[in-house]
Design a protein around this motif. Structure first.
Motif, PDB file in Angstrom:
ATOM      1  N   ARG A 170      23.981   6.634   0.848  1.00 19.67           N
ATOM      2  CA  ARG A 170      22.872   7.440   0.350  1.00 19.67           C
ATOM      3  C   ARG A 170      21.563   6.698   0.564  1.00 19.67           C
ATOM      4  N   LEU A 171      20.588   7.393   1.173  1.00 19.35           N
ATOM      5  CA  LEU A 171      19.327   6.772   1.558  1.00 19.35           C
ATOM      6  C   LEU A 171      18.243   6.997   0.508  1.00 19.35           C
ATOM      7  N   THR A 172      17.516   5.933   0.189  1.00 14.77           N
ATOM      8  CA  THR A 172      16.296   5.998  -0.611  1.00 14.77           C
ATOM      9  C   THR A 172      15.123   5.637   0.290  1.00 14.77           C
ATOM     10  N   LYS A 173      14.153   6.536   0.451  1.00 15.72           N
ATOM     11  CA  LYS A 173      12.960   6.262   1.255  1.00 15.72           C
ATOM     12  C   LYS A 173      11.989   5.410   0.452  1.00 15.72           C
ATOM     13  N   ILE A 174      11.478   4.366   1.076  1.00 11.92           N
ATOM     14  CA  ILE A 174      10.493   3.478   0.456  1.00 11.92           C
ATOM     15  C   ILE A 174       9.151   3.763   1.121  1.00 11.92           C
ATOM     16  N   SER A 175       8.263   4.448   0.413  1.00 10.58           N
ATOM     17  CA  SER A 175       7.006   4.911   1.003  1.00 10.58           C
ATOM     18  C   SER A 175       5.852   4.000   0.612  1.00 10.58           C
ATOM     19  N   GLU A 176       5.875   2.797   1.175  1.00 12.54           N
ATOM     20  CA  GLU A 176       4.751   1.881   1.013  1.00 12.54           C
ATOM     21  C   GLU A 176       4.757   0.876   2.162  1.00 12.54           C
ATOM     22  N   GLU A 177       3.551   0.447   2.555  1.00 14.32           N
ATOM     23  CA  GLU A 177       3.437  -0.658   3.494  1.00 14.32           C
ATOM     24  C   GLU A 177       3.770  -1.934   2.740  1.00 14.32           C
ATOM     25  N   LEU A 178       4.828  -2.608   3.162  1.00 15.52           N
ATOM     26  CA  LEU A 178       5.300  -3.794   2.480  1.00 15.52           C
ATOM     27  C   LEU A 178       4.547  -5.033   2.948  1.00 15.52           C
ATOM     28  N   VAL A 179       4.598  -6.074   2.144  1.00 14.50           N
ATOM     29  CA  VAL A 179       3.957  -7.342   2.478  1.00 14.50           C
ATOM     30  C   VAL A 179       5.017  -8.282   3.043  1.00 14.50           C
ATOM     31  N   TRP A 180       4.774  -8.768   4.259  1.00 13.85           N
ATOM     32  CA  TRP A 180       5.647  -9.746   4.906  1.00 13.85           C
ATOM     33  C   TRP A 180       4.978 -11.118   4.821  1.00 13.85           C
ATOM     34  N   ASP A 181       5.742 -12.100   4.378  1.00 12.05           N
ATOM     35  CA  ASP A 181       5.219 -13.460   4.231  1.00 12.05           C
ATOM     36  C   ASP A 181       6.228 -14.419   4.862  1.00 12.05           C
ATOM     37  N   TYR A 182       5.821 -15.089   5.963  1.00  8.77           N
ATOM     38  CA  TYR A 182       6.705 -16.028   6.653  1.00  8.77           C
ATOM     39  C   TYR A 182       5.863 -17.022   7.421  1.00  8.77           C
ATOM     40  N   ASP A 183       6.482 -18.106   7.830  1.00  3.60           N
ATOM     41  CA  ASP A 183       5.784 -19.236   8.441  1.00  3.60           C
ATOM     42  C   ASP A 183       5.995 -19.213   9.952  1.00  3.60           C
ATOM     43  N   ARG A 184       4.942 -18.915  10.705  1.00  5.43           N
ATOM     44  CA  ARG A 184       5.048 -18.876  12.167  1.00  5.43           C
ATOM     45  C   ARG A 184       5.190 -20.270  12.778  1.00  5.43           C
ATOM     46  N   ASP A 185       4.997 -21.307  11.984  1.00  8.81           N
ATOM     47  CA  ASP A 185       5.235 -22.667  12.462  1.00  8.81           C
ATOM     48  C   ASP A 185       6.640 -23.158  12.122  1.00  8.81           C
ATOM     49  N   SER A 191       2.772   6.511   8.034  1.00  8.83           N
ATOM     50  CA  SER A 191       4.229   6.515   8.093  1.00  8.83           C
ATOM     51  C   SER A 191       4.726   5.074   8.010  1.00  8.83           C
ATOM     52  N   VAL A 192       5.886   4.881   7.373  1.00  5.59           N
ATOM     53  CA  VAL A 192       6.510   3.566   7.327  1.00  5.59           C
ATOM     54  C   VAL A 192       8.008   3.727   7.548  1.00  5.59           C
ATOM     55  N   GLU A 193       8.656   2.641   8.023  1.00  6.71           N
ATOM     56  CA  GLU A 193      10.086   2.716   8.332  1.00  6.71           C
ATOM     57  C   GLU A 193      10.900   1.890   7.345  1.00  6.71           C
ATOM     58  N   ASN A 194      10.684   2.115   6.062  1.00  8.75           N
ATOM     59  CA  ASN A 194      11.343   1.329   5.033  1.00  8.75           C
ATOM     60  C   ASN A 194      12.324   2.187   4.238  1.00  8.75           C
ATOM     61  N   ALA A 195      13.537   1.643   4.013  1.00 12.22           N
ATOM     62  CA  ALA A 195      14.543   2.413   3.292  1.00 12.22           C
ATOM     63  C   ALA A 195      15.627   1.492   2.753  1.00 12.22           C
ATOM     64  N   LEU A 196      16.320   1.985   1.748  1.00  6.14           N
ATOM     65  CA  LEU A 196      17.519   1.368   1.190  1.00  6.14           C
ATOM     66  C   LEU A 196      18.653   2.378   1.329  1.00  6.14           C
ATOM     67  N   VAL A 197      19.831   1.899   1.765  1.00  5.34           N
ATOM     68  CA  VAL A 197      21.013   2.751   1.845  1.00  5.34           C
ATOM     69  C   VAL A 197      22.103   2.115   0.984  1.00  5.34           C
ATOM     70  N   LEU A 241       0.845  -1.194   0.000  1.00  3.10           N
ATOM     71  CA  LEU A 241       0.000   0.000   0.000  1.00  3.10           C
ATOM     72  C   LEU A 241       0.880   1.244   0.000  1.00  3.10           C
ATOM     73  N   PRO A 242       0.753   2.100  -1.011  1.00  2.47           N
ATOM     74  CA  PRO A 242       1.560   3.334  -1.022  1.00  2.47           C
ATOM     75  C   PRO A 242       1.103   4.305   0.065  1.00  2.47           C
ATOM     76  N   VAL A 243       2.042   5.044   0.626  1.00  2.00           N
ATOM     77  CA  VAL A 243       1.722   6.104   1.581  1.00  2.00           C
ATOM     78  C   VAL A 243       2.409   7.388   1.124  1.00  2.00           C
ATOM     79  N   THR A 244       1.851   8.502   1.516  1.00  3.61           N
ATOM     80  CA  THR A 244       2.425   9.804   1.189  1.00  3.61           C
ATOM     81  C   THR A 244       3.118  10.348   2.429  1.00  3.61           C
ATOM     82  N   GLU A 245       4.427  10.527   2.343  1.00  6.84           N
ATOM     83  CA  GLU A 245       5.216  10.965   3.491  1.00  6.84           C
ATOM     84  C   GLU A 245       5.951  12.259   3.157  1.00  6.84           C
TER      85      GLU A 245
END
Length: 341
Positions: A255-270, A245-251, A6-10
């Motif tokens: 040099r920092l690039t802000k990633i302004s979207e809610e990312l999808v996390w997919d992992y196995d809790r088992d 607000s989201v806490e996503n970035a690439l450095v 989901l994109p966000v505007t920051e």
């Protein structure tokens, strides 16, 4: 967690700002993100509505070819929680020194990042964090573990600062500073291991805020070299969902690039050691764990369940120019946390 990104505007903040108003509420002008720390957070815990629910912490993690070390000094308003954790990557042995102390006696945390020393003082855990020329010195001592490491700060190095607003009374300021070159020494049972330059990295998680009682989060970070460039990964989820607000970035090479979207996390809790996926329109990452750190605390009023995996990040992330940056064999972690605090 969102089923799709989901994109966000920051808003990028480029001038100094106070996190709080005089009465302790969130200053609306503080909501946004920065490339360098610009927020003054001395007002946490002050003002007419500023008491209670306040959380302050400094968490440092250092990855080397042979070890992972984590240090935490925290004041969670009614207690101080400290820890030293070391993983020997060669043998798989993990050593933890944890302590809960009286806040005013066992924890020293500056109101604002970098404005003073950080100290943990208990019988089990002693931590000292000091700003020095060109970086930050991390020292720690426990019954079996000693740490003396400098997290260097190269000229022009950028880090992610974000204010997450749940409401005008509940909010968090976080700084995630990844891919800091590290050098020094760690000791386990008196045996020294080098923290070699060019192969070792430090990451800071700095937090100041006022939190809801029940909260869940994901956090992932990694630092390393790919294709001759220094690459830092910073991703998060759950706790920021719906806040704008989201806490996503690439450095890359500082040099920092802000990633302004809610990312999808997919992992196995088992099966926590199965690969994790973190994806978005500009993020395609797989995290492959090699060690699980599981901790459960239940002190009734305070309870925490943490599954933190250490491993390798691979994939690609789009930088601010629109180009894809390859990520390969970048060491770091991904975690799933549920706190009642």
């Amino acid at each position: 967690m969102p089923a799709r990104p989901l994109p966000v505007t920051e808003r990028e903040i480029t001038a100094p700002v106070s996190l709080t108003l005089p009465d302790g509420r969130l200053d609306p002008a503080a909501v946004g993100w920065t490339r360098t720390p610009l927020h003054t957070t001395d007002g946490i815990g002050r003002g007419r509505v500023g008491r209670g629910r306040n959380k302050r912490w400094e968490y440092w993690a250092v990855t080397t070819p042979t070890h992972v070390v984590a240090l935490v000094t925290s004041d969670i308003d009614y207690a101080a929680v400290h820890g030293i954790w070391l993983l020997d990557r060669r043998t798989g042995e993990a050593v933890a020194h944890d302590a809960i102390g009286v806040t005013g006696r066992s924890a020293t945390l500056p109101g604002t990042l970098g404005a003073g020393p950080v100290r943990s003082r208990t019988r089990q855990v002693a931590i000292q964090v000091d700003e020095v020329e060109g970086g930050t010195r991390l020292r720690a001592r426990g019954p079996r573990v000693e740490v003396d490491v400098v997290a260097h700060r190269p000229p022009g190095h950028e880090c992610l600062g974000v204010v997450v607003p749940w409401s005008d009374r509940l909010f968090q300021y976080t700084v995630k500073d990844v891919a800091r070159p590290a050098t020094g020494t760690v000791r386990l049972d008196g045996v020294a291991a080098d923290v070699p330059a060019g192969e070792s990295w430090a990451t800071l998680d700095h937090g100041r805020g006022r939190w809801p009682y029940d909260v869940r989060w994901n956090w992932g970070a990694g630092s390393g070299r790919t294709d001759g460039r220094v690459v830092g990964i910073q991703v998060g989820g759950q706790w920021t969902d719906g806040t704008g607000s989201v806490e996503n970035a690439l450095v890359v090479d500082g040099r920092l690039t802000k990633i302004s979207e809610e990312l999808v996390w997919d992992y196995d809790r088992d099966d926590w050691l199965a690969p994790w996926r973190v994806t978005g329109t500009t993020v395609e990452l797989t995290f492959t764990p090699f060690h699980l750190k599981r901790s459960v605390t239940d002190l009734k009023v305070f309870a925490s369940r943490t599954h933190q995996c250490f491993g390798h990040w691979a994939g690609r992330v789009r930088d601010e120019s629109g180009a894809w940056v390859r990520v390969e064999d970048v060491v770091g972690w991904a975690e799933d946390v549920h706190n009642r605090w």
